[in-house]
Enzyme design. Structure first.
Site, PDB file in Angstrom:
ATOM      1  N   ASN A 145       0.873  -1.173   0.000  1.00  0.00           N
ATOM      2  CA  ASN A 145       0.000   0.000   0.000  1.00  0.00           C
ATOM      3  C   ASN A 145       0.911   1.224   0.000  1.00  0.00           C
ATOM      4  O   ASN A 145       1.502   1.555   1.018  1.00  0.00           O
ATOM      5  CB  ASN A 145      -0.887  -0.017   1.253  1.00  0.00           C
ATOM      6  CG  ASN A 145      -1.702   1.254   1.412  1.00  0.00           C
ATOM      7  OD1 ASN A 145      -1.808   2.051   0.479  1.00  0.00           O
ATOM      8  ND2 ASN A 145      -2.281   1.444   2.592  1.00  0.00           N
ATOM      9  N   LYS A 195       0.080   4.224  -0.217  1.00  0.00           N
ATOM     10  CA  LYS A 195      -0.591   5.403   0.373  1.00  0.00           C
ATOM     11  C   LYS A 195      -0.371   6.620  -0.542  1.00  0.00           C
ATOM     12  O   LYS A 195      -0.342   6.454  -1.752  1.00  0.00           O
ATOM     13  CB  LYS A 195      -0.077   5.649   1.797  1.00  0.00           C
ATOM     14  CG  LYS A 195      -0.086   4.376   2.651  1.00  0.00           C
ATOM     15  CD  LYS A 195       0.074   4.661   4.109  1.00  0.00           C
ATOM     16  CE  LYS A 195       0.227   3.351   4.864  1.00  0.00           C
ATOM     17  NZ  LYS A 195       0.085   3.485   6.293  1.00  0.00           N
ATOM     18  N   HIS A 246      -9.553   1.173   4.737  1.00  0.00           N
ATOM     19  CA  HIS A 246      -8.287   1.298   5.472  1.00  0.00           C
ATOM     20  C   HIS A 246      -8.506   2.215   6.681  1.00  0.00           C
ATOM     21  O   HIS A 246      -9.293   3.163   6.606  1.00  0.00           O
ATOM     22  CB  HIS A 246      -7.209   1.881   4.548  1.00  0.00           C
ATOM     23  CG  HIS A 246      -5.836   1.818   5.120  1.00  0.00           C
ATOM     24  ND1 HIS A 246      -5.387   2.734   6.036  1.00  0.00           N
ATOM     25  CD2 HIS A 246      -4.833   0.930   4.947  1.00  0.00           C
ATOM     26  CE1 HIS A 246      -4.144   2.410   6.377  1.00  0.00           C
ATOM     27  NE2 HIS A 246      -3.781   1.323   5.747  1.00  0.00           N
ATOM     28  N   GLU A 293      -6.878   4.564   7.851  1.00  0.00           N
ATOM     29  CA  GLU A 293      -6.641   5.995   7.603  1.00  0.00           C
ATOM     30  C   GLU A 293      -7.869   6.637   6.953  1.00  0.00           C
ATOM     31  O   GLU A 293      -8.179   7.803   7.208  1.00  0.00           O
ATOM     32  CB  GLU A 293      -5.386   6.178   6.732  1.00  0.00           C
ATOM     33  CG  GLU A 293      -4.118   5.914   7.544  1.00  0.00           C
ATOM     34  CD  GLU A 293      -2.951   5.387   6.727  1.00  0.00           C
ATOM     35  OE1 GLU A 293      -2.973   5.472   5.486  1.00  0.00           O
ATOM     36  OE2 GLU A 293      -2.004   4.863   7.359  1.00  0.00           O
ATOM     37  N   GLU A 349      -5.788  -5.309  10.348  1.00  0.00           N
ATOM     38  CA  GLU A 349      -4.783  -4.297  10.615  1.00  0.00           C
ATOM     39  C   GLU A 349      -5.095  -3.608  11.945  1.00  0.00           C
ATOM     40  O   GLU A 349      -5.910  -2.672  11.983  1.00  0.00           O
ATOM     41  CB  GLU A 349      -4.790  -3.254   9.496  1.00  0.00           C
ATOM     42  CG  GLU A 349      -4.480  -3.822   8.136  1.00  0.00           C
ATOM     43  CD  GLU A 349      -3.817  -2.791   7.238  1.00  0.00           C
ATOM     44  OE1 GLU A 349      -2.707  -3.056   6.785  1.00  0.00           O
ATOM     45  OE2 GLU A 349      -4.388  -1.716   7.031  1.00  0.00           O
ATOM     46  N   GLY A 367       1.986   1.922  10.763  1.00  0.00           N
ATOM     47  CA  GLY A 367       2.930   3.029  10.642  1.00  0.00           C
ATOM     48  C   GLY A 367       3.589   3.427  11.949  1.00  0.00           C
ATOM     49  O   GLY A 367       4.205   4.484  12.054  1.00  0.00           O
ATOM     50  N   SER A 374       3.038  -2.496  10.348  1.00  0.00           N
ATOM     51  CA  SER A 374       4.497  -2.509  10.548  1.00  0.00           C
ATOM     52  C   SER A 374       5.132  -3.860  10.216  1.00  0.00           C
ATOM     53  O   SER A 374       6.101  -4.263  10.848  1.00  0.00           O
ATOM     54  CB  SER A 374       4.834  -2.067  11.972  1.00  0.00           C
ATOM     55  OG  SER A 374       4.388  -0.745  12.200  1.00  0.00           O
TER      56      SER A 374
HETATM   57  C1  PEP Z   1      -0.914  -0.095   5.886  1.00  0.00           C
HETATM   58  O1  PEP Z   1      -0.879   1.023   5.439  1.00  0.00           O
HETATM   59  O2  PEP Z   1      -1.857  -0.835   5.578  1.00  0.00           O
HETATM   60  C2  PEP Z   1       0.157  -0.546   6.780  1.00  0.00           C
HETATM   61  C3  PEP Z   1       0.070  -1.732   7.299  1.00  0.00           C
HETATM   62  O3  PEP Z   1       1.183   0.331   6.995  1.00  0.00           O
HETATM   63  P1  PEP Z   1       2.602  -0.002   7.695  1.00  0.00           P
HETATM   64  O4  PEP Z   1       3.091  -1.299   7.104  1.00  0.00           O
HETATM   65  O5  PEP Z   1       3.477   1.152   7.358  1.00  0.00           O
HETATM   66  O6  PEP Z   1       2.337  -0.141   9.167  1.00  0.00           O
END
Ligand code: PEP
Length: 248
Positions: free
Chosen positions: A10, A12, A95, A97, A165, A171, A211
């Site tokens: 992703n 973003k 997501h 976000e 998630e 992040g 992460s």
């Molecule tokens: C994501 O954006 O779905 C995500 C898991 O980000 P990160 O791997 O940076 O934590």
């Protein structure tokens, strides 16, 4: 029941047409022999250029959102048909976000998921609890609600992918432990079993996201219910290929 592993990036709101193409050119030879399915979910404006860039490789292109209407007066939005026209295969929906900054709810997640499925796109439906919710033992309650409302009216659950998630791990550099991720994803599969039957639930790919990186991917991928990863930060560099090749 063997489920083919799936690693999705992703990006973003990162990358340009030039830097995206450069990264894809670097990734292509590195992911050549991968046994899993691979996708990169890129910003909408980069979809045409990145679709071209991945040609001849096993990387498929995904989007990060889709509108639920077929067409109409929705300034700034993009329909499933438009995504499909450009060869998009996957679309991330709900997501955290988008839930946090753009007012996404389980109801809009549901509408977007149905629109994607109606257009033969594979939704990657994101669910997950916040740290506050986990601390007061609400994780299962939150996930149950997100699944029941988000998937309302979905007839064939095997046509979508779920990404678990935990919001506190996205992040932040704070990954769920292998055990925490496995335990929660096992719960999600059990819940899907109640909704769609165990046989169907056993066919659904459930990814972990939060992460995940080149170092911790092996342990997470070794868990029996974890079928892959949704990768944010680490998908912006060639580390993504290390994750795709987690089994080597
Ligand atoms: C994501 O954006 O779905 C995500 C898991 O980000 P990160 O791997 O940076 O934590």
């Amino acid at each position: 029941m063997a489920r083919k592993p799936f690693i999705a990036g992703n990006w973003k709101m990162n990358m340009t047409a030039a830097s995206g193409k450069q990264l894809i050119d670097e990734l292509k030879p590195l992911v050549k022999g991968a046994k899993c399915d691979v996708a990169l979910c890129v910003p909408a404006i980069l979809i045409p250029a990145m679709t071209k860039a991945v040609k001849g490789s096993k990387i498929k292109i995904g989007a990060q959102n889709v509108h639920f209407a077929e067409s109409g007066a929705y300034t700034g939005e993009i329909s499933a048909e438009m995504l499909k026209e450009y060869g998009v295969k996957y679309v991330i929906i709900g997501h955290s976000e988008r839930r946090q900054y753009f007012g996404e709810t389980d109801e809009t997640v549901n509408k977007r998921t149905l629109a994607a499925l109606n257009n033969e796109l594979t939704p990657i439906v994101c669910i997950g609890e916040t740290l506050d919710e986990r601390q007061v033992d609400l994780t299962e309650h939150v996930l149950t609600k997100q699944l029941e409302k988000g998937l309302e009216g979905v007839e064939d659950v095997t046509k979508l992918v779920i990404a678990y998630e935990p919001v506190w791990a996205i992040g932040t550099g704070k990954t769920a432990t292998d055990g925490q991720a496995q335990e929660t994803i096992k719960f999600i599969r059990k819940k899907l079993g109640k909704m769609y039957g165990v046989k169907n639930a056993n066919k659904v790919k459930i990814l972990y996201g939060g992460s995940m990186n080149a170092k911790n991917c092996k342990g997470l991928m070794a868990q029996p219910d974890i079928d892959g990863g949704l990768i944010g930060g680490a998908s912006l560099k060639t580390d993504f290929a290390t994750i795709v090749n987690y089994d080597k």
